[in-house]
Write a protein that holds these residues in place. Structure first.
Motif, PDB file in Angstrom:
ATOM      1  N   GLU A  21       0.845  -1.284   0.134  1.00  0.00           N
ATOM      2  CA  GLU A  21      -0.016   0.098  -0.098  1.00  0.00           C
ATOM      3  C   GLU A  21       0.896   1.379  -0.016  1.00  0.00           C
ATOM      4  N   ARG A  22       2.118   1.256   0.407  1.00  0.00           N
ATOM      5  CA  ARG A  22       2.984   2.096   0.699  1.00  0.00           C
ATOM      6  C   ARG A  22       4.214   2.271  -0.148  1.00  0.00           C
ATOM      7  N   LEU A  23       4.665   0.722  -0.517  1.00  0.00           N
ATOM      8  CA  LEU A  23       6.007   0.515  -1.322  1.00  0.00           C
ATOM      9  C   LEU A  23       5.504  -0.343  -2.361  1.00  0.00           C
ATOM     10  N   PRO A  24       6.113  -0.250  -3.655  1.00  0.00           N
ATOM     11  CA  PRO A  24       5.859  -1.155  -4.735  1.00  0.00           C
ATOM     12  C   PRO A  24       6.600  -2.380  -4.409  1.00  0.00           C
ATOM     13  N   PRO A  25       6.105  -3.612  -5.175  1.00  0.00           N
ATOM     14  CA  PRO A  25       6.622  -4.600  -4.860  1.00  0.00           C
ATOM     15  C   PRO A  25       8.205  -4.992  -5.146  1.00  0.00           C
ATOM     16  N   THR A  26       8.620  -4.081  -5.942  1.00  0.00           N
ATOM     17  CA  THR A  26       9.978  -4.154  -6.164  1.00  0.00           C
ATOM     18  C   THR A  26      11.072  -3.632  -5.220  1.00  0.00           C
ATOM     19  N   SER A  27      10.363  -2.592  -4.519  1.00  0.00           N
ATOM     20  CA  SER A  27      11.328  -2.271  -3.311  1.00  0.00           C
ATOM     21  C   SER A  27      11.206  -2.862  -2.088  1.00  0.00           C
ATOM     22  N   VAL A  28       9.972  -3.749  -1.754  1.00  0.00           N
ATOM     23  CA  VAL A  28       9.907  -4.475  -0.794  1.00  0.00           C
ATOM     24  C   VAL A  28      10.688  -5.718  -0.990  1.00  0.00           C
ATOM     25  N   VAL A  29      10.825  -6.131  -2.349  1.00  0.00           N
ATOM     26  CA  VAL A  29      11.675  -7.445  -2.422  1.00  0.00           C
ATOM     27  C   VAL A  29      13.225  -6.634  -2.140  1.00  0.00           C
ATOM     28  N   SER A  30      13.483  -5.673  -2.724  1.00  0.00           N
ATOM     29  CA  SER A  30      14.891  -5.174  -2.304  1.00  0.00           C
ATOM     30  C   SER A  30      15.131  -4.929  -0.964  1.00  0.00           C
ATOM     31  N   ILE A  31      14.089  -4.627  -0.013  1.00  0.00           N
ATOM     32  CA  ILE A  31      14.584  -4.351   1.343  1.00  0.00           C
ATOM     33  C   ILE A  31      14.573  -5.873   2.059  1.00  0.00           C
ATOM     34  N   ARG A  32      13.535  -6.777   1.465  1.00  0.00           N
ATOM     35  CA  ARG A  32      13.901  -8.096   1.906  1.00  0.00           C
ATOM     36  C   ARG A  32      15.153  -8.702   1.902  1.00  0.00           C
ATOM     37  N   LEU A  33      15.662  -8.747   0.464  1.00  0.00           N
ATOM     38  CA  LEU A  33      16.881  -9.316   0.178  1.00  0.00           C
ATOM     39  C   LEU A  33      17.978  -8.508   0.858  1.00  0.00           C
ATOM     40  N   LEU A  34      17.846  -7.362   1.081  1.00  0.00           N
ATOM     41  CA  LEU A  34      18.907  -6.593   1.772  1.00  0.00           C
ATOM     42  C   LEU A  34      18.835  -7.119   3.223  1.00  0.00           C
ATOM     43  N   ALA A  35      17.981  -7.209   3.855  1.00  0.00           N
ATOM     44  CA  ALA A  35      17.914  -7.643   5.228  1.00  0.00           C
ATOM     45  C   ALA A  35      18.776  -9.129   5.279  1.00  0.00           C
ATOM     46  N   SER A  36      18.390 -10.042   4.461  1.00  0.00           N
ATOM     47  CA  SER A  36      18.805 -11.406   4.523  1.00  0.00           C
ATOM     48  C   SER A  36      20.265 -11.477   4.089  1.00  0.00           C
ATOM     49  N   ALA A  37      20.778 -10.421   3.166  1.00  0.00           N
ATOM     50  CA  ALA A  37      21.993 -10.453   2.697  1.00  0.00           C
ATOM     51  C   ALA A  37      23.035  -9.763   3.934  1.00  0.00           C
ATOM     52  N   LEU A  38      22.779  -8.766   4.822  1.00  0.00           N
ATOM     53  CA  LEU A  38      23.139  -8.254   5.715  1.00  0.00           C
ATOM     54  C   LEU A  38      23.525  -9.282   6.935  1.00  0.00           C
ATOM     55  N   VAL A  39      22.354 -10.132   7.125  1.00  0.00           N
ATOM     56  CA  VAL A  39      22.498 -10.836   8.274  1.00  0.00           C
ATOM     57  C   VAL A  39      23.391 -12.187   7.906  1.00  0.00           C
ATOM     58  N   LEU A  40      23.160 -12.928   6.733  1.00  0.00           N
ATOM     59  CA  LEU A  40      23.878 -14.038   6.395  1.00  0.00           C
ATOM     60  C   LEU A  40      25.310 -13.514   5.986  1.00  0.00           C
ATOM     61  N   GLY A  41      25.364 -12.402   5.604  1.00  0.00           N
ATOM     62  CA  GLY A  41      26.823 -11.912   5.292  1.00  0.00           C
ATOM     63  C   GLY A  41      27.568 -11.754   6.454  1.00  0.00           C
ATOM     64  N   PHE A  42      27.033 -11.210   7.592  1.00  0.00           N
ATOM     65  CA  PHE A  42      27.629 -11.277   8.793  1.00  0.00           C
ATOM     66  C   PHE A  42      28.092 -12.638   9.268  1.00  0.00           C
ATOM     67  N   LEU A  43      27.208 -13.644   9.218  1.00  0.00           N
ATOM     68  CA  LEU A  43      27.377 -14.804   9.798  1.00  0.00           C
ATOM     69  C   LEU A  43      28.312 -15.582   8.939  1.00  0.00           C
ATOM     70  N   ALA A  44      28.613 -15.080   7.746  1.00  0.00           N
ATOM     71  CA  ALA A  44      29.535 -15.955   6.708  1.00  0.00           C
ATOM     72  C   ALA A  44      30.636 -15.010   6.304  1.00  0.00           C
ATOM     73  N   ARG A  45      30.936 -13.966   7.267  1.00  0.00           N
ATOM     74  CA  ARG A  45      31.817 -12.942   6.813  1.00  0.00           C
ATOM     75  C   ARG A  45      33.375 -13.460   6.784  1.00  0.00           C
ATOM     76  N   LYS A  46      33.625 -14.605   7.483  1.00  0.00           N
ATOM     77  CA  LYS A  46      35.044 -15.273   7.333  1.00  0.00           C
ATOM     78  C   LYS A  46      35.164 -15.765   5.873  1.00  0.00           C
TER      79      LYS A  46
END
Length: 279
Positions: A21-46
Protein backbone atom coordinates in the motif's frame (compact mmCIF):
# COMPACT_ATOMS: atom_id res chain seq x y z
CA UNK A 1 10.74 -26.64 13.26
CA UNK A 2 9.48 -27.30 9.73
CA UNK A 3 5.99 -26.01 10.54
CA UNK A 4 7.37 -22.96 12.33
CA UNK A 5 9.53 -22.24 9.31
CA UNK A 6 6.52 -22.49 6.99
CA UNK A 7 4.45 -20.18 9.20
CA UNK A 8 7.35 -17.70 9.42
CA UNK A 9 7.68 -17.52 5.61
CA UNK A 10 3.96 -16.98 5.05
CA UNK A 11 3.54 -14.41 7.82
CA UNK A 12 6.49 -12.58 6.27
CA UNK A 13 4.70 -12.66 2.91
CA UNK A 14 1.54 -11.35 4.56
CA UNK A 15 3.44 -8.42 6.09
CA UNK A 16 5.07 -7.76 2.73
CA UNK A 17 1.66 -7.52 1.08
CA UNK A 18 0.60 -4.94 3.66
CA UNK A 19 3.63 -2.86 2.62
CA UNK A 20 2.42 -2.77 -1.00
CA UNK A 21 0.00 0.00 0.00
CA UNK A 22 3.00 2.31 0.57
CA UNK A 23 5.84 0.69 -1.37
CA UNK A 24 5.87 -1.05 -4.77
CA UNK A 25 6.70 -4.80 -4.79
CA UNK A 26 10.17 -4.19 -6.27
CA UNK A 27 11.11 -1.99 -3.31
CA UNK A 28 9.78 -4.53 -0.81
CA UNK A 29 11.81 -7.29 -2.49
CA UNK A 30 14.91 -5.10 -2.33
CA UNK A 31 14.48 -4.45 1.40
CA UNK A 32 13.82 -8.14 2.08
CA UNK A 33 16.92 -9.25 0.17
CA UNK A 34 18.98 -6.53 1.83
CA UNK A 35 17.94 -7.74 5.29
CA UNK A 36 18.86 -11.36 4.55
CA UNK A 37 22.11 -10.31 2.86
CA UNK A 38 23.19 -8.28 5.89
CA UNK A 39 22.45 -11.08 8.37
CA UNK A 40 23.82 -13.95 6.26
CA UNK A 41 26.83 -11.85 5.19
CA UNK A 42 27.67 -11.16 8.83
CA UNK A 43 27.37 -14.84 9.76
CA UNK A 44 29.53 -15.94 6.82
CA UNK A 45 31.96 -13.01 6.90
CA UNK A 46 35.05 -15.20 7.31
CA UNK A 47 34.20 -17.32 4.29
CA UNK A 48 33.37 -14.26 2.20
CA UNK A 49 36.84 -12.83 2.81
CA UNK A 50 38.51 -15.79 1.12
CA UNK A 51 35.95 -16.81 -1.50
CA UNK A 52 37.57 -14.93 -4.41
CA UNK A 53 40.97 -16.38 -3.58
CA UNK A 54 39.95 -20.00 -2.96
CA UNK A 55 37.35 -20.66 -5.68
CA UNK A 56 37.42 -20.84 -9.48
CA UNK A 57 35.60 -18.46 -11.78
CA UNK A 58 33.25 -21.28 -12.78
CA UNK A 59 32.19 -21.71 -9.14
CA UNK A 60 31.68 -17.98 -8.78
CA UNK A 61 29.60 -17.98 -11.97
CA UNK A 62 27.32 -20.64 -10.46
CA UNK A 63 26.91 -18.52 -7.32
CA UNK A 64 26.14 -15.47 -9.47
CA UNK A 65 23.43 -17.45 -11.27
CA UNK A 66 22.15 -18.54 -7.85
CA UNK A 67 21.86 -14.90 -6.78
CA UNK A 68 20.06 -13.89 -9.97
CA UNK A 69 17.62 -16.83 -9.54
CA UNK A 70 17.01 -15.77 -5.94
CA UNK A 71 16.26 -12.19 -7.01
CA UNK A 72 14.08 -13.25 -9.95
CA UNK A 73 12.09 -15.75 -7.89
CA UNK A 74 11.31 -13.18 -5.18
CA UNK A 75 10.55 -10.41 -7.69
CA UNK A 76 8.08 -12.57 -9.63
CA UNK A 77 6.45 -13.89 -6.44
CA UNK A 78 5.91 -10.42 -5.00
CA UNK A 79 4.52 -9.20 -8.31
CA UNK A 80 2.08 -12.12 -8.21
CA UNK A 81 1.29 -11.42 -4.55
CA UNK A 82 0.32 -7.84 -5.41
CA UNK A 83 -2.31 -9.18 -7.85
CA UNK A 84 -3.70 -12.44 -6.46
CA UNK A 85 -4.35 -13.96 -2.99
CA UNK A 86 -1.38 -15.29 -1.01
CA UNK A 87 -2.65 -18.89 -0.96
CA UNK A 88 -3.16 -18.92 -4.73
CA UNK A 89 0.28 -17.42 -5.44
CA UNK A 90 2.10 -19.93 -3.21
CA UNK A 91 0.14 -22.86 -4.63
CA UNK A 92 1.10 -22.02 -8.21
CA UNK A 93 4.70 -21.27 -7.20
CA UNK A 94 4.90 -24.77 -5.72
CA UNK A 95 4.89 -26.16 -9.27
CA UNK A 96 8.62 -25.35 -9.25
CA UNK A 97 9.66 -27.87 -6.57
CA UNK A 98 7.13 -30.34 -7.96
CA UNK A 99 8.76 -30.14 -11.40
CA UNK A 100 12.23 -30.67 -9.93
CA UNK A 101 10.97 -33.73 -8.04
CA UNK A 102 9.37 -35.28 -11.13
CA UNK A 103 11.76 -34.37 -13.98
CA UNK A 104 13.68 -37.44 -15.08
CA UNK A 105 11.29 -39.84 -13.35
CA UNK A 106 10.07 -42.84 -15.32
CA UNK A 107 7.41 -43.86 -12.82
CA UNK A 108 3.92 -43.94 -14.39
CA UNK A 109 2.38 -42.77 -11.13
CA UNK A 110 4.28 -39.45 -11.39
CA UNK A 111 2.14 -38.61 -14.41
CA UNK A 112 -0.81 -38.74 -12.02
CA UNK A 113 0.82 -36.13 -9.77
CA UNK A 114 1.50 -33.89 -12.79
CA UNK A 115 -2.11 -34.19 -13.93
CA UNK A 116 -3.43 -33.52 -10.43
CA UNK A 117 -1.25 -30.43 -9.99
CA UNK A 118 -2.21 -29.21 -13.46
CA UNK A 119 -5.88 -29.63 -12.66
CA UNK A 120 -5.39 -27.61 -9.47
CA UNK A 121 -3.73 -24.74 -11.33
CA UNK A 122 -6.43 -24.73 -14.03
CA UNK A 123 -9.10 -24.49 -11.32
CA UNK A 124 -7.25 -21.58 -9.75
CA UNK A 125 -6.81 -19.81 -13.08
CA UNK A 126 -10.52 -20.12 -13.83
CA UNK A 127 -11.61 -19.35 -10.30
CA UNK A 128 -12.57 -15.74 -10.99
CA UNK A 129 -12.82 -13.31 -8.08
CA UNK A 130 -9.45 -11.80 -7.14
CA UNK A 131 -7.48 -14.01 -9.55
CA UNK A 132 -6.24 -12.34 -12.74
CA UNK A 133 -4.08 -13.52 -15.62
CA UNK A 134 -1.08 -11.29 -14.85
CA UNK A 135 -0.93 -12.63 -11.31
CA UNK A 136 -1.08 -16.23 -12.57
CA UNK A 137 1.73 -15.56 -15.07
CA UNK A 138 3.97 -13.96 -12.43
CA UNK A 139 3.32 -16.92 -10.09
CA UNK A 140 4.33 -19.33 -12.88
CA UNK A 141 7.52 -17.31 -13.46
CA UNK A 142 8.18 -17.55 -9.71
CA UNK A 143 7.74 -21.34 -10.00
CA UNK A 144 10.41 -21.44 -12.72
CA UNK A 145 12.63 -19.29 -10.52
CA UNK A 146 12.11 -21.63 -7.57
CA UNK A 147 13.07 -24.64 -9.69
CA UNK A 148 16.26 -22.86 -10.83
CA UNK A 149 16.91 -21.83 -7.23
CA UNK A 150 16.73 -25.46 -6.06
CA UNK A 151 19.10 -26.70 -8.77
CA UNK A 152 21.57 -23.86 -8.23
CA UNK A 153 21.44 -24.34 -4.45
CA UNK A 154 22.64 -27.91 -4.94
CA UNK A 155 25.29 -26.83 -7.46
CA UNK A 156 26.55 -24.10 -5.12
CA UNK A 157 26.61 -26.48 -2.14
CA UNK A 158 28.88 -28.85 -4.05
CA UNK A 159 31.37 -26.06 -4.71
CA UNK A 160 31.24 -23.81 -1.64
CA UNK A 161 30.76 -25.22 1.87
CA UNK A 162 28.51 -23.90 4.62
CA UNK A 163 26.36 -20.80 4.22
CA UNK A 164 29.01 -18.78 2.37
CA UNK A 165 27.48 -19.49 -1.04
CA UNK A 166 24.00 -18.51 0.15
CA UNK A 167 25.38 -15.32 1.72
CA UNK A 168 27.18 -14.32 -1.48
CA UNK A 169 24.11 -15.17 -3.57
CA UNK A 170 21.97 -12.98 -1.29
CA UNK A 171 24.41 -10.10 -1.74
CA UNK A 172 24.35 -10.53 -5.53
CA UNK A 173 20.55 -10.76 -5.56
CA UNK A 174 20.36 -7.56 -3.49
CA UNK A 175 22.67 -5.73 -5.92
CA UNK A 176 20.48 -6.89 -8.82
CA UNK A 177 17.24 -5.67 -7.24
CA UNK A 178 18.35 -2.58 -5.30
CA UNK A 179 18.54 -0.10 -8.23
CA UNK A 180 15.00 -0.95 -9.31
CA UNK A 181 13.78 -0.83 -5.71
CA UNK A 182 15.24 2.63 -5.15
CA UNK A 183 13.96 3.91 -8.50
CA UNK A 184 10.38 2.75 -8.02
CA UNK A 185 10.11 3.43 -4.29
CA UNK A 186 11.58 6.92 -4.25
CA UNK A 187 11.99 8.58 -0.85
CA UNK A 188 9.55 6.17 0.82
CA UNK A 189 12.26 3.50 0.77
CA UNK A 190 14.13 5.45 3.44
CA UNK A 191 11.13 5.83 5.76
CA UNK A 192 12.39 4.36 9.09
CA UNK A 193 9.05 2.72 9.92
CA UNK A 194 8.85 1.02 6.52
CA UNK A 195 12.48 -0.06 6.74
CA UNK A 196 11.86 -1.72 10.11
CA UNK A 197 8.85 -3.62 8.73
CA UNK A 198 10.86 -4.54 5.63
CA UNK A 199 13.71 -5.85 7.75
CA UNK A 200 11.17 -7.88 9.73
CA UNK A 201 9.87 -9.31 6.44
CA UNK A 202 13.44 -10.29 5.54
CA UNK A 203 14.00 -12.05 8.85
CA UNK A 204 10.64 -13.86 8.76
CA UNK A 205 10.90 -14.81 5.09
CA UNK A 206 14.57 -15.80 4.87
CA UNK A 207 16.81 -15.93 7.93
CA UNK A 208 14.46 -17.60 10.44
CA UNK A 209 13.04 -20.29 8.10
CA UNK A 210 16.49 -21.09 6.60
CA UNK A 211 17.84 -21.69 10.11
CA UNK A 212 14.87 -23.80 11.19
CA UNK A 213 14.94 -25.88 7.99
CA UNK A 214 18.67 -26.61 8.32
CA UNK A 215 18.15 -27.82 11.89
CA UNK A 216 15.10 -29.88 10.87
CA UNK A 217 17.01 -31.61 8.06
CA UNK A 218 19.48 -32.87 10.65
CA UNK A 219 16.65 -34.66 12.45
CA UNK A 220 14.29 -35.99 9.75
CA UNK A 221 14.80 -37.72 6.39
CA UNK A 222 14.67 -35.52 3.29
CA UNK A 223 11.52 -37.33 2.11
CA UNK A 224 9.65 -36.50 5.31
CA UNK A 225 10.86 -32.92 5.08
CA UNK A 226 9.53 -32.65 1.51
CA UNK A 227 6.13 -34.05 2.43
CA UNK A 228 5.74 -31.63 5.33
CA UNK A 229 6.82 -28.72 3.13
CA UNK A 230 3.89 -29.62 0.87
CA UNK A 231 1.67 -28.12 3.55
CA UNK A 232 2.96 -24.65 2.65
CA UNK A 233 0.13 -23.74 0.21
CA UNK A 234 -2.48 -24.55 2.87
CA UNK A 235 -0.62 -22.53 5.50
CA UNK A 236 -0.33 -19.66 3.00
CA UNK A 237 -4.08 -19.76 2.37
CA UNK A 238 -4.79 -19.72 6.12
CA UNK A 239 -2.37 -16.84 6.70
CA UNK A 240 -4.08 -15.02 3.84
CA UNK A 241 -7.43 -15.41 5.61
CA UNK A 242 -6.16 -14.38 9.06
CA UNK A 243 -3.61 -11.67 8.19
CA UNK A 244 -4.97 -10.29 4.92
CA UNK A 245 -8.67 -11.15 5.03
CA UNK A 246 -8.44 -13.04 1.72
CA UNK A 247 -11.43 -15.38 1.70
CA UNK A 248 -11.07 -18.16 -0.87
CA UNK A 249 -13.91 -20.02 -2.56
CA UNK A 250 -14.55 -23.72 -2.12
CA UNK A 251 -13.21 -24.33 -5.62
CA UNK A 252 -9.96 -22.59 -4.76
CA UNK A 253 -9.53 -24.68 -1.61
CA UNK A 254 -10.07 -27.85 -3.66
CA UNK A 255 -7.47 -26.63 -6.17
CA UNK A 256 -4.96 -25.96 -3.39
CA UNK A 257 -5.66 -29.44 -2.01
CA UNK A 258 -4.91 -30.96 -5.44
CA UNK A 259 -1.49 -29.31 -5.58
CA UNK A 260 -0.69 -30.30 -1.98
CA UNK A 261 -1.54 -33.95 -2.66
CA UNK A 262 0.48 -33.86 -5.90
CA UNK A 263 3.54 -32.39 -4.16
CA UNK A 264 3.34 -34.83 -1.25
CA UNK A 265 2.82 -37.79 -3.60
CA UNK A 266 5.72 -36.83 -5.86
CA UNK A 267 8.02 -36.33 -2.86
CA UNK A 268 6.98 -39.61 -1.27
CA UNK A 269 7.69 -41.58 -4.46
CA UNK A 270 11.28 -40.36 -4.70
CA UNK A 271 14.03 -42.68 -3.55
CA UNK A 272 15.84 -41.60 -0.42
CA UNK A 273 19.30 -40.25 -1.37
CA UNK A 274 22.30 -42.06 0.10
CA UNK A 275 23.52 -40.64 3.38
CA UNK A 276 26.15 -37.97 2.90
CA UNK A 277 29.54 -38.53 4.57
CA UNK A 278 30.19 -36.59 7.70
CA UNK A 279 31.98 -33.30 7.05
Amino acid sequence: MILLGIVSVQVGAGLAKHLFERLPPTSVVSIRLLASALVLGFLARKGLRTILRDHSWSSLAVVAGYGVALAGMNFAFYQALSRIPLGVAVTIEFLGPLSVAIVGSRRPRDLLWVALAGAGVVMLARGGGDVNLAGIVFALVAAVGWACYILLTAATGRRIPGTTGLALASIIGTLVMLPGGLATGGGAVFDPALLVIGLGVGLLSSVIPYSLELEALRRVPARVFGILMSLEPAVAALVGVVVLGEILSGRQWVAIGCVIVACAGATRSQKEPPEAPEA
